[in-house]
Design a protein around this motif. Structure first.
Motif, PDB file in Angstrom:
ATOM      1  N   THR A 131       0.742  -1.241   0.044  1.00  0.00           N
ATOM      2  CA  THR A 131      -0.222  -0.116  -0.101  1.00  0.00           C
ATOM      3  C   THR A 131       0.726   1.432   0.071  1.00  0.00           C
ATOM      4  OG1 THR A 131      -0.175  -0.373   2.429  1.00  0.00           O
ATOM      5  CG2 THR A 131      -2.028  -0.798   1.128  1.00  0.00           C
ATOM      6  N   GLY A 132       2.201   1.144  -0.125  1.00  0.00           N
ATOM      7  CA  GLY A 132       2.988   2.321  -0.206  1.00  0.00           C
ATOM      8  C   GLY A 132       4.081   2.094   0.631  1.00  0.00           C
ATOM      9  N   LEU A 133       5.117   3.228   0.561  1.00  0.00           N
ATOM     10  CA  LEU A 133       6.135   3.290   1.304  1.00  0.00           C
ATOM     11  C   LEU A 133       6.306   4.531   2.375  1.00  0.00           C
ATOM     12  CD1 LEU A 133       8.314   2.199  -1.614  1.00  0.00           C
ATOM     13  CD2 LEU A 133       7.998   0.905   0.276  1.00  0.00           C
ATOM     14  N   GLY A 134       6.878   4.476   3.358  1.00  0.00           N
ATOM     15  CA  GLY A 134       7.223   5.614   4.082  1.00  0.00           C
ATOM     16  C   GLY A 134       8.193   6.269   3.572  1.00  0.00           C
ATOM     17  N   LEU A 135       8.165   7.859   3.882  1.00  0.00           N
ATOM     18  CA  LEU A 135       9.133   8.489   3.380  1.00  0.00           C
ATOM     19  C   LEU A 135      10.043   9.244   4.500  1.00  0.00           C
ATOM     20  CD1 LEU A 135       6.966  11.056   1.147  1.00  0.00           C
ATOM     21  CD2 LEU A 135       8.059   8.859   0.317  1.00  0.00           C
ATOM     22  N   ARG A 136      11.106   9.701   4.120  1.00  0.00           N
ATOM     23  CA  ARG A 136      12.325  10.054   5.230  1.00  0.00           C
ATOM     24  C   ARG A 136      13.043  10.899   4.369  1.00  0.00           C
ATOM     25  NH1 ARG A 136      15.478   5.703   8.722  1.00  0.00           N
ATOM     26  NH2 ARG A 136      16.273   5.199   6.720  1.00  0.00           N
ATOM     27  N   PHE A 137      13.551  11.943   4.995  1.00  0.00           N
ATOM     28  CA  PHE A 137      14.530  12.965   4.439  1.00  0.00           C
ATOM     29  C   PHE A 137      15.983  12.700   5.162  1.00  0.00           C
ATOM     30  CE2 PHE A 137      16.662  17.011   5.401  1.00  0.00           C
ATOM     31  CZ  PHE A 137      16.819  17.599   4.112  1.00  0.00           C
ATOM     32  N   ALA A 138      16.984  12.567   4.276  1.00  0.00           N
ATOM     33  CA  ALA A 138      18.282  12.506   4.575  1.00  0.00           C
ATOM     34  C   ALA A 138      18.373  11.335   5.732  1.00  0.00           C
ATOM     35  CB  ALA A 138      18.648  13.785   5.189  1.00  0.00           C
ATOM     36  N   GLY A 139      17.856  10.223   5.692  1.00  0.00           N
ATOM     37  CA  GLY A 139      17.995   9.028   6.625  1.00  0.00           C
ATOM     38  C   GLY A 139      17.643   9.615   8.124  1.00  0.00           C
ATOM     39  N   ASN A 140      16.798  10.686   8.293  1.00  0.00           N
ATOM     40  CA  ASN A 140      16.454  11.097   9.596  1.00  0.00           C
ATOM     41  C   ASN A 140      17.688  11.701  10.425  1.00  0.00           C
ATOM     42  OD1 ASN A 140      13.800  10.816   9.331  1.00  0.00           O
ATOM     43  ND2 ASN A 140      13.635   9.074  10.901  1.00  0.00           N
ATOM     44  N   ILE A 141      18.772  11.810   9.944  1.00  0.00           N
ATOM     45  CA  ILE A 141      19.791  12.555  10.424  1.00  0.00           C
ATOM     46  C   ILE A 141      19.660  13.954  11.192  1.00  0.00           C
ATOM     47  CG2 ILE A 141      22.258  13.655   9.868  1.00  0.00           C
ATOM     48  CD1 ILE A 141      22.448  11.606   7.495  1.00  0.00           C
ATOM     49  N   LYS A 142      19.945  14.024  12.129  1.00  0.00           N
ATOM     50  CA  LYS A 142      19.567  15.384  12.867  1.00  0.00           C
ATOM     51  C   LYS A 142      20.856  16.543  12.304  1.00  0.00           C
ATOM     52  CE  LYS A 142      18.250  13.112  17.068  1.00  0.00           C
ATOM     53  NZ  LYS A 142      18.503  12.644  18.502  1.00  0.00           N
ATOM     54  N   LEU A 143      20.099  17.539  11.795  1.00  0.00           N
ATOM     55  CA  LEU A 143      20.759  18.704  11.121  1.00  0.00           C
ATOM     56  C   LEU A 143      20.876  19.855  11.955  1.00  0.00           C
ATOM     57  CD1 LEU A 143      19.902  18.239   7.175  1.00  0.00           C
ATOM     58  CD2 LEU A 143      22.237  17.374   8.483  1.00  0.00           C
ATOM     59  N   SER A 144      21.859  20.541  12.106  1.00  0.00           N
ATOM     60  CA  SER A 144      22.085  21.949  12.686  1.00  0.00           C
ATOM     61  C   SER A 144      22.833  22.722  12.153  1.00  0.00           C
ATOM     62  CB  SER A 144      22.232  21.682  14.232  1.00  0.00           C
ATOM     63  OG  SER A 144      23.436  20.885  14.516  1.00  0.00           O
ATOM     64  N   VAL A 145      22.893  24.037  12.201  1.00  0.00           N
ATOM     65  CA  VAL A 145      23.848  25.098  11.735  1.00  0.00           C
ATOM     66  C   VAL A 145      24.169  25.801  13.142  1.00  0.00           C
ATOM     67  CG1 VAL A 145      24.230  27.124  10.401  1.00  0.00           C
ATOM     68  CG2 VAL A 145      22.771  25.021   9.461  1.00  0.00           C
ATOM     69  N   ASP A 146      25.628  25.577  13.555  1.00  0.00           N
ATOM     70  CA  ASP A 146      25.918  26.208  14.655  1.00  0.00           C
ATOM     71  C   ASP A 146      25.252  26.166  15.788  1.00  0.00           C
ATOM     72  OD1 ASP A 146      28.227  27.506  13.220  1.00  0.00           O
ATOM     73  OD2 ASP A 146      26.875  29.169  12.554  1.00  0.00           O
ATOM     74  N   GLY A 147      24.593  24.808  15.883  1.00  0.00           N
ATOM     75  CA  GLY A 147      23.969  24.203  17.223  1.00  0.00           C
ATOM     76  C   GLY A 147      22.609  24.479  17.187  1.00  0.00           C
ATOM     77  N   GLU A 148      22.042  25.147  16.147  1.00  0.00           N
ATOM     78  CA  GLU A 148      20.609  25.363  16.112  1.00  0.00           C
ATOM     79  C   GLU A 148      19.884  24.263  15.380  1.00  0.00           C
ATOM     80  OE1 GLU A 148      19.189  29.534  15.172  1.00  0.00           O
ATOM     81  OE2 GLU A 148      20.521  30.220  16.694  1.00  0.00           O
ATOM     82  N   ARG A 149      19.024  23.841  15.400  1.00  0.00           N
ATOM     83  CA  ARG A 149      18.146  22.635  14.633  1.00  0.00           C
ATOM     84  C   ARG A 149      17.837  23.240  13.413  1.00  0.00           C
ATOM     85  NH1 ARG A 149      12.988  21.580  14.383  1.00  0.00           N
ATOM     86  NH2 ARG A 149      12.348  19.320  13.425  1.00  0.00           N
ATOM     87  N   TYR A 150      18.004  22.467  12.403  1.00  0.00           N
ATOM     88  CA  TYR A 150      17.692  22.791  11.057  1.00  0.00           C
ATOM     89  C   TYR A 150      16.236  22.130  10.598  1.00  0.00           C
ATOM     90  CZ  TYR A 150      18.060  23.750   5.971  1.00  0.00           C
ATOM     91  OH  TYR A 150      17.827  23.961   4.719  1.00  0.00           O
ATOM     92  N   ASP A 151      15.269  22.765  10.061  1.00  0.00           N
ATOM     93  CA  ASP A 151      14.061  22.211   9.560  1.00  0.00           C
ATOM     94  C   ASP A 151      13.977  22.317   8.116  1.00  0.00           C
ATOM     95  OD1 ASP A 151      11.629  21.299   9.033  1.00  0.00           O
ATOM     96  OD2 ASP A 151      10.533  22.519  10.532  1.00  0.00           O
ATOM     97  N   ALA A 152      14.363  21.258   7.577  1.00  0.00           N
ATOM     98  CA  ALA A 152      14.283  21.334   5.844  1.00  0.00           C
ATOM     99  C   ALA A 152      12.757  21.607   5.362  1.00  0.00           C
ATOM    100  CB  ALA A 152      14.909  19.960   5.323  1.00  0.00           C
ATOM    101  N   THR A 153      11.985  21.017   6.031  1.00  0.00           N
ATOM    102  CA  THR A 153      10.595  21.332   5.613  1.00  0.00           C
ATOM    103  C   THR A 153      10.093  22.670   5.544  1.00  0.00           C
ATOM    104  OG1 THR A 153       9.565  21.072   7.743  1.00  0.00           O
ATOM    105  CG2 THR A 153      10.036  19.298   6.551  1.00  0.00           C
ATOM    106  N   GLN A 154      10.669  23.740   6.031  1.00  0.00           N
ATOM    107  CA  GLN A 154      10.614  25.037   6.015  1.00  0.00           C
ATOM    108  C   GLN A 154      11.392  25.554   5.086  1.00  0.00           C
ATOM    109  OE1 GLN A 154       7.767  26.091   7.586  1.00  0.00           O
ATOM    110  NE2 GLN A 154       7.638  23.718   7.992  1.00  0.00           N
ATOM    111  N   LYS A 155      12.038  24.887   4.197  1.00  0.00           N
ATOM    112  CA  LYS A 155      13.128  25.485   3.307  1.00  0.00           C
ATOM    113  C   LYS A 155      12.891  25.077   1.723  1.00  0.00           C
ATOM    114  CE  LYS A 155      15.535  27.051   6.770  1.00  0.00           C
ATOM    115  NZ  LYS A 155      15.772  28.614   7.129  1.00  0.00           N
TER     116      LYS A 155
END
Length: 484
Positions: free
Chosen positions: A346-370
């Motif tokens: 019935t379909g496959l789950g989606l995942r961005f960048a292997g669920n790696i926690k991204l941050s820029v200078d310690g601040e969390r980065y949310d790719a869905t807002q970019k």
């Protein structure tokens, strides 16, 4: 001040088709002596083609364009089996020395960009469970878009009541013997259309149970044009011409379906009717409500699913599930199915960048807002390539476009002495939002909640291969790009 204490110039995450292709382009077209590694969380290379092991798994587009441009596919099949793709990829990395750069069972947990040092600090978990930290100037996500750990949750009423075997194709048990079983495959996409004919010779009967049908077209198992080209011409020239033919052919088909949907629908129906036994109607089982290529058109090798139906080993039921009891699927029409095993395709789950926690200078980065930049980088994320292929053509074509961007940027590092490139978008709230993946398949409908957004201009998602390849190779990579 840029750090000189780097472990790698480029870190590629994922040893699938995207990561291997990026590595090849880097070591043959990028700066000489580039230090790079490929971190792969699993035990083997291959990505999707190593992970998925359900019966009949094969490429969902022609292998001539799905294969690497730099390594001709040697077999005559138009569509390749999963095991053959794995062997092909293994051969490719061994021939080019890429295998020496792959570190298996190395899972990237987090990555933090350090502006002061102009590099990524990456934390990984190794095979023995230990945590290690590496520094790299550039990072490449060749992670695809599937969630390998969690499939898309299928809303099947009463599925937990079923006392027989329930299998999701993503986790097909290697030792499961379905000989003589009554199997129901729930779904109508590429996976279902692959599994049904693959199991039909061994099961007692297999039923594809669908809420709504999909466009299905047979493709020849072997390509006559490829056969003659490789017979008449030198192999490298034949490969180039054959690949060009298949690229052109796929886009001609897509444009035809989109410009002349009524005619395309009529032609597909005519083909389906000719392959079905007279006892099986085209309506409603092979008459989708959507126009051709609003969702992906599914290929069937030599019409194998129709052959299984003609033999009486397979059937199609178009209905909705009312509920499932311990041994029965009750349909809203009042009909019932009595399977021994249910396959939830019935379909496959989606995942961005292997669920790696991204941050820029310690601040969390949310790719869905970019927004995606040049279909390869992401707004406000320095020195990062996110490889996105095509959902309506071979994934590898889009991956190669992204690899061309990688080559240009790393060469610019080497010649200019610059240390970072960051896509910047002024007034992102004014940007027209377009989906990164633009098909109507059920599992892609929540893509905007997982991936970066598409926009317009330099922020547009992928369009067509020739346009994207030209832009990646020669187009403007200065506008909206902050250079340090």
């Amino acid at each position: 001040m840029a750090s000189t204490q780097l472990d790698f110039d480029v870190l590629i995450i994922g040893a699938g088709i995207s990561g291997i292709n990026a590595a090849y382009r880097l070591q043959t077209e990028g700066p000489k002596g580039s230090r790079y590694a490929i971190f792969e969380a699993r035990d083997n290379l291959g990505g999707t083609w190593d992970f998925f092991r359900y019966p009949g798994i094969r490429s969902d587009s022609d292998i001539f364009t799905f294969g690497f441009a730099w390594k001709p596919w040697q077999k005559p099949e138009t569509v390749a089996r999963g095991e053959d793709i794995r062997s092909y990829m293994k051969e490719a990395v061994e021939e080019t020395g890429i295998d020496k750069h792959i570190r298996y069972r190395t899972r990237v947990e987090s990555a933090n960009w350090l502006s002061g040092d102009q590099c990524w600090e990456v934390v990984v978990q190794t095979a023995d469970g230990a945590s290690q930290t590496f520094r790299t100037r550039f990072m490449v996500f060749g992670t695809g878009y599937y969630d390998y750990d969690t499939p898309m949750k299928a809303k099947i009423p009463g599925i937990d009541n079923f006392e027989g075997k329930v299998i999701h194709p993503q986790f097909w048990p290697e030792d499961y013997d379905y000989t003589g079983k009554h199997m129901v495959v729930v779904g109508s996409g590429a996976t279902a259309i692959t599994v049904v004919p693959a199991v039909s010779d061994r099961v007692q009967h297999v039923t594809m149970l669908q809420r709504s049908p999909t466009y299905i077209m047979p493709i020849p198992k072997q390509s006559l044009s490829a056969k003659y080209l490789f017979y008449l011409l030198p192999r490298s020239l034949a490969h180039t011409l054959n690949r060009a033919i298949y690229i052109a052919q796929s886009y001609v088909m897509i444009f035809f379906c989109r410009w002349f949907p009524s005619l395309a629908r009529s032609l597909i129906r005519r083909v389906n009717r000719g392959l079905l036994p007279k006892s099986v109607p085209v309506d409603p089982h092979f008459t989708p409500a959507y126009k051709p290529w609003e969702q992906r058109l599914c290929a069937t090798m030599d019409g194998d699913i129709f052959a299984a139906i003609r033999k009486g080993k397979a059937s199609v039921v178009t209905d909705h599930i009312e509920t499932i009891t311990k041994d029965t699927i009750k349909l809203k029409s009042g009909a019932e199915l009595h399977p021994d095993v249910i396959v939830t395709a019935t379909g496959l789950g989606l995942r961005f960048a292997g669920n790696i926690k991204l941050s820029v200078d310690g601040e969390r980065y949310d790719a869905t807002q970019k927004f995606i930049y040049r279909a390869s980088m992401i707004q406000d994320l320095p020195n990062t390539l996110f490889i996105v292929g095509y959902e309506n053509a071979s994934w590898t074509l889009g991956a190669d476009c992204a690899a061309k961007v990688l080559v240009r940027l790393t060469n610019e590092f080497a010649t200019s002495g610059k240390t970072s490139f960051t896509p910047r978008l002024a007034n992102p709230e004014k940007m027209q939002v377009r989906p990164l993946l633009n098909l109507g398949s059920t599992y892609l409908k929540n893509a905007n909640q997982v991936f970066p957004k598409g926009g317009t201009g330099a922020w547009a998602p992928r369009s067509t291969y020739l346009q994207d390849y030209y832009t990646a190779s020669y187009g403007d990579l200065k506008t909206n790009l902050e250079v340090v």
